[in-house]
Design an enzyme around this catalytic site. Structure first.
Site, PDB file in Angstrom:
ATOM      1  N   GLU B 408       0.627  -1.249   0.112  1.00 54.39           N
ATOM      2  CA  GLU B 408       0.199  -0.044  -0.209  1.00 54.39           C
ATOM      3  C   GLU B 408       0.723   1.209  -0.007  1.00 54.39           C
ATOM      4  OE1 GLU B 408      -0.780  -2.370   1.478  1.00 54.39           O
ATOM      5  OE2 GLU B 408      -2.595  -3.068   1.009  1.00 54.39           O
ATOM      6  N   HIS B 477     -11.902  -4.354   9.098  1.00 51.38           N
ATOM      7  CA  HIS B 477     -12.054  -4.861   7.933  1.00 51.38           C
ATOM      8  C   HIS B 477     -13.353  -4.037   7.543  1.00 51.38           C
ATOM      9  CE1 HIS B 477      -9.216  -7.364   6.686  1.00 51.38           C
ATOM     10  NE2 HIS B 477     -10.108  -6.875   5.803  1.00 51.38           N
TER      11      HIS B 477
END
Ligand SMILES: Cc1ncc(C[n+]2csc(CCOP(=O)(O)OP(=O)(O)O)c2C)c(N)n1
Ligand SMILES: [Mg+2]
Lengths: 218, 676
Positions: B408, B477
């Site tokens: 990322e 999440h």
């Protein structure tokens, strides 16, 4: 995209908006009646003075310089309409200082816009400019607690106007929607002319300035 | 002669060789001059710092001049470099103006970055200088992005990322080299190994050298005497040529030494005087003078260059001093690009489509209409994204829809570099929860580089991500982290609430000159609505009134809007008319729209899916308390999950996440406050 920023500390707290309607049960307080109060009767001899309580709330967002210029322009317009000044008249704007007065002289002032006048007044002089018979003097007495009256010993020209201290007060009044709470910005505006025979024109001119500031100002 | 034309003529000539083989005598003279200028600049900067004329941190590269000059010798103006906290040499070698650099160090308006950056943040993308950087290693993802830009453009551009031996221990190094290897990017990772990382010796930082690491990444490795400018330039001539012809990345390790402390003022307690003395014998300027002597150049040539440089430095400082300090009235300049948008139009009502179609169609439209747009992220290419959002795009736009490794930092940092290099990257971070692993690229790079470069850098990039609680996705999440991002000035944070909004806002985000984080809610990917016209755009920074009402304003965004609308319908039966405001752009937010609505309804409720404490709702409540105080008839109410990680068990998650019933209840209670 335009970024809308939170007000800086210096811009807080916020002012109450004009015409704010609140549903409070507090008793209505009558607004003091506006209108020029003659300070001396008009017997047709000697000088004549009157002053009016201006509601400057509509100019609340303006800088002090712009606010002053706006009032002076309205005063000149009203005086012109009443024949107290003419297009060729000069304006002398003075401020009381430790040693007397200091200020600037502006020729052809009747034709100036408020921003234009504000720009000229942005550079105040250090001395008292001379006045002739065709000069209207405006005393900027916003920095003083004295009332906006009298000719300050500066008589001789067309007359002497005084804008006094600008102050704010919370006021309430009743409207169809309920009790109206608002913050009112006010200042006294006085006008002295050497000839009391023109008392009616002075009263009308002051009245017109006061009225022109009611409601939204462009 | 500009750096570019020097590079051109060198590539053309290749004659008049030096003793080492391929470098012309005149070139060695010019290399000497450039190194002398760096030396002169930095010696003066040291003095200016001691005299407090340079107010901030200064890290000097005296002793390392040959790496900067040699590495940039064969670069064109449009080849990119990224630098480090020790970056004066790189910037001068790439062609930056000395006077402006002095002015920048002094914090003056005439500085390279108008005094907004200082020594650690000098940049000028027009010269390919994508910035010195105050974050160790942060230049590496950026140079990877510049390499990506060059590769997509196919113009033979090359990118050179300078870094120190200490930066090798950074995760950013790993992600960047690995991504460059996988994508075969034209990047030279140029290590200036000065054997110290701050006060620590190289051997205390890692157990494996760069040569071994290069093998691990599957990239080439070259080592060079970093104090011999000719050796460095010769190596770079070969490498740059290969990269222009399509070769993949290479790691270069240049052996060198910094003479001064880590920073000016460093007492240098961690090394012996003998070590410095030994390295001074291999002073890059002395080495170059020896080269000149070998080539038969009179010693007087170097001496006269030294005098000229002294004079140039003096004049540059005088000139820099004449530049004024920035006007405090310009304080807010360069944070966001601000411009007026075309007003929003009512969308046409086409066939029904879903939010997932909206994402794909917005990306498709922009990929089709703008060759600088590209898409990158984990599984967005061949896999077409885990939600199928980008299915088919990789085939349709070859090379412009790219799968990335799970990196990322390299993904978002690469977007920063590509944007600075003229592209409009749209990168994906799979889950908003993963923002944590790449926050530097957003917080310190994307959000700040425009400001720190005095507006010289543009950062037109989009980071698309998604979130959504309510389906037992667990604490890592499910998070709605917009407050974290909205707190970073310079970022635009957008959270659409339905398919049409997603389409219009995503297209605007891609066209925006500012870095935008675009946050979708995955529970809404299946949501349907009539498809808008293809050219539908929704301006950023503007809220919309979704449902007008008289009694109470509810400000909300993203999926929570649907819960609020349902609650509004429910309480309408009790005679409560709710005005629903969809914020759409979270930061910078539409303060006027909220205030105007509050002025009318006099009551405010804020509903969001992010946890309550220190959230965006608090900012809106503060707006109401400060600027809307006079309008409020009742306390401001916030409806949001309590501050705790999202729970996994459905029983707990339901108790935690507010829904339409909770909003309706709160609305009824709010309407009971005070007299009406
Ligand atoms: C992420 C991060 N961690 C720590 C620092 C503090 N710091 C600044 S420079 C530096 C050492 C860097 O060493 P190296 O990469 O070898 O570069 P050199 O200073 O030797 O040129 C450190 C630890 C920082 N700026 N950024
Ligand atoms: Mg080092």
């Amino acid at each position: 995209m335009r970024v809308q920023r939170a007000p800086r500390a210096a811009d807080q707290p916020q002012r109450a908006p004009e015409g704010l309607v609140r549903h409070d049960r507090a008793p209505a307080v009558p607004t003091p009646a506006a209108g020029p109060a003659p300070a001396r009767s008009a017997d047709g001899t000697g000088a004549f003075s009157a002053d009016v309580d201006l509601d400057l709330t509509a100019l609340a967002g303006r800088s002090p310089e712009d606010l002053f210029a706006e009032v002076v322009v309205r005063l000149l317009t009203a005086c012109h309409r009443e024949g107290l000044v003419d297009v060729g008249s000069a304006l002398r704007v003075v401020t009381p200082t430790d040693g007397g007065f200091a200020g600037v002289r502006v020729d052809g002032a009747v034709d100036r816009s408020a921003p234009g006048l504000s720009a000229v007044l942005g550079a105040p002089g250090t001395e008292l400019p001379p006045a002739d018979a065709g000069t209207l003097t405006v005393v900027d007495a916003r920095g003083s607690r004295t009332r906006a009256q009298g000719d300050w010993g500066l008589g001789g020209g067309l007359g002497v106007a005084t804008l006094g201290r600008v102050g704010s007060a919370v006021v309430s009044s009743r409207r169809p929607a309920g009790l109206v709470l608002g913050e009112r910005l006010g200042a006294g505006l006085g006008l002295t002319v050497p000839d009391a025979a023109r008392a009616a024109q002075v009263v009308r001119a002051l009245d017109a300035v006061a009225r022109s500031l009611e409601g939204p100002v462009g | 002669m500009s750096v570019e034309s020097a590079a051109d003529s060198r590539e053309a000539e290749g004659s008049g060789s030096s003793a080492a083989g391929s470098v012309a005598v005149d070139d060695v003279v010019e290399m000497y001059r450039r190194m002398a200028r760096i030396r002169g600049f930095e010696q003066a900067a040291s003095k200016l710092y001691a005299d407090t004329e340079v107010p901030g941190f200064v890290h000097l590269s005296i002793g390392q001049e040959a790496t900067a000059v040699g590495a940039c010798w064969h670069l064109r103006d449009d080849d990119a470099i990224t630098s480090t906290h020790r970056g004066h040499g790189h910037c001068l070698a790439k062609g930056l103006d000395m006077t402006e650099m002095f002015a920048e160090l002094m914090g003056r308006e005439g500085g390279t970055c108008s005094g907004r950056g200082g020594s650690m943040h000098i940049a000028d993308p027009r010269l390919g200088i994508l910035g010195a950087n105050g974050i160790v290693g942060a230049g590496l993802p950026i140079i990877t992005g510049a390499g990506t830009a060059a590769q997509i453009r196919g113009d033979g551009g090359v990118a050179v990322g300078f870094f120190g031996d200490g930066a090798v221990a950074q995760g950013m190094f790993h992600e960047s080299v690995n991504l460059a290897a996988v994508w075969d990017l034209p990047v030279v990772f140029f290590c200036e190994n000065n054997h110290y990382s701050e006060f620590s010796r190289e051997e205390d930082q890692h157990r494996a050298g760069l040569a071994l690491r290069a093998v691990g990444y599957g990239v080439r490795y070259e080592s060079v005497d970093g104090n011999d400018v000719v050796a460095v330039a010769e190596l770079m001539q070969r490498l740059v040529g290969e990269l222009r012809a399509g070769a993949g990345p290479v790691i270069v390790e240049a052996d060198t030494y910094r003479w001064h402390g880590h920073y000016e003022g460093d007492p240098i307690r961690y090394r012996e005087a003998e070590e410095l003395a030994a390295w001074k014998l291999r002073d890059p300027l002395v080495v170059a003078r020896a080269r000149l002597a070998d080539l038969g150049v009179d010693a007087a040539v170097a001496m006269s260059i030294d005098r000229e440089v002294d004079e140039e430095v003096r004049a540059a400082i005088d000139e820099a001093r004449r530049s004024p300090f920035p006007d405090p009235a310009s304080l807010l300049d360069f944070v966001w690009v601000e411009e007026d948008d075309t007003p929003e139009r009512e969308p046409e009502q086409g066939e029904v489509f879903k939010t997932m179609d909206a994402v794909r169609e917005a990306l498709t439209f922009e990929l089709e209409h703008d060759p600088t747009v590209f898409v990158a992220g984990i599984d967005v290419g061949r896999g077409g994204n885990v939600f199928g959002l980008t299915r088919g795009l990789a085939e349709r736009f070859p090379g412009r829809v790219r799968d990335t490794p799970i990196s990322e930092t390299a993904i978002v940092g690469g977007a920063v570099g590509a944007a600075m290099a003229g592209m409009r990257p749209v990168v994906e971070v799979m889950y908003m929860d993963f923002i944590g692993v790449c926050l530097d690229a957003l917080m310190n790079q994307a959000a700040k580089l425009r400001f720190m470069t005095g507006g010289k850098a543009s950062l037109p990039l989009v980071v698309r991500t998604q979130f959504g609680a309510g389906r037992s996705s667990g604490s890592q999440h499910s998070q709605s982290l917009e407050a974290l991002l909205a707190h970073i000035p310079g970022l635009t944070v957008v959270m659409p609430s339905d398919p049409v909004e997603t389409y219009g806002l995503l297209r605007s985000a891609i066209r925006s000159p500012n870095p935008v984080v675009f946050v979708e809610n995955r529970l809404q990917y299946g949501m349907k609505a009539p498809r808008p016209n293809a050219d539908h755009l929704i301006p950023l920074g503007k809220a919309r009134i979704v449902r007008p009402g008289r009694d109470v304003t509810v400000v909300t965004w993203s999926r929570m809007l649907q819960e609020v609308l349902a609650a509004a319908t429910e309480v309408a039966a009790d005679g409560i008319e709710v005005e629903v405001v969809d914020l759409r752009t979270i930061a910078p937010f539409d303060r006027a729209a909220v205030l105007e609505s509050l002025q009318r309804t006099r009551r405010l409720l804020i509903a969001h899916e992010a946890v309550m404490d220190f959230g965006v709702g608090a900012e809106i409540a503060a707006l109401a308390a400060n600027e809307g105080f006079w309008h409020l008839d009742a306390p401001v109410v916030r409806v949001a999950p309590q501050a705790m990680p999202a729970p996994y068990s459905p029983a707990l998650e339901k108790a935690w996440l507010p829904d339409r019933a909770v909003v309706a209840d709160a609305l009824r209670r709010l309407m009971e406050v005070g007299t009406r």
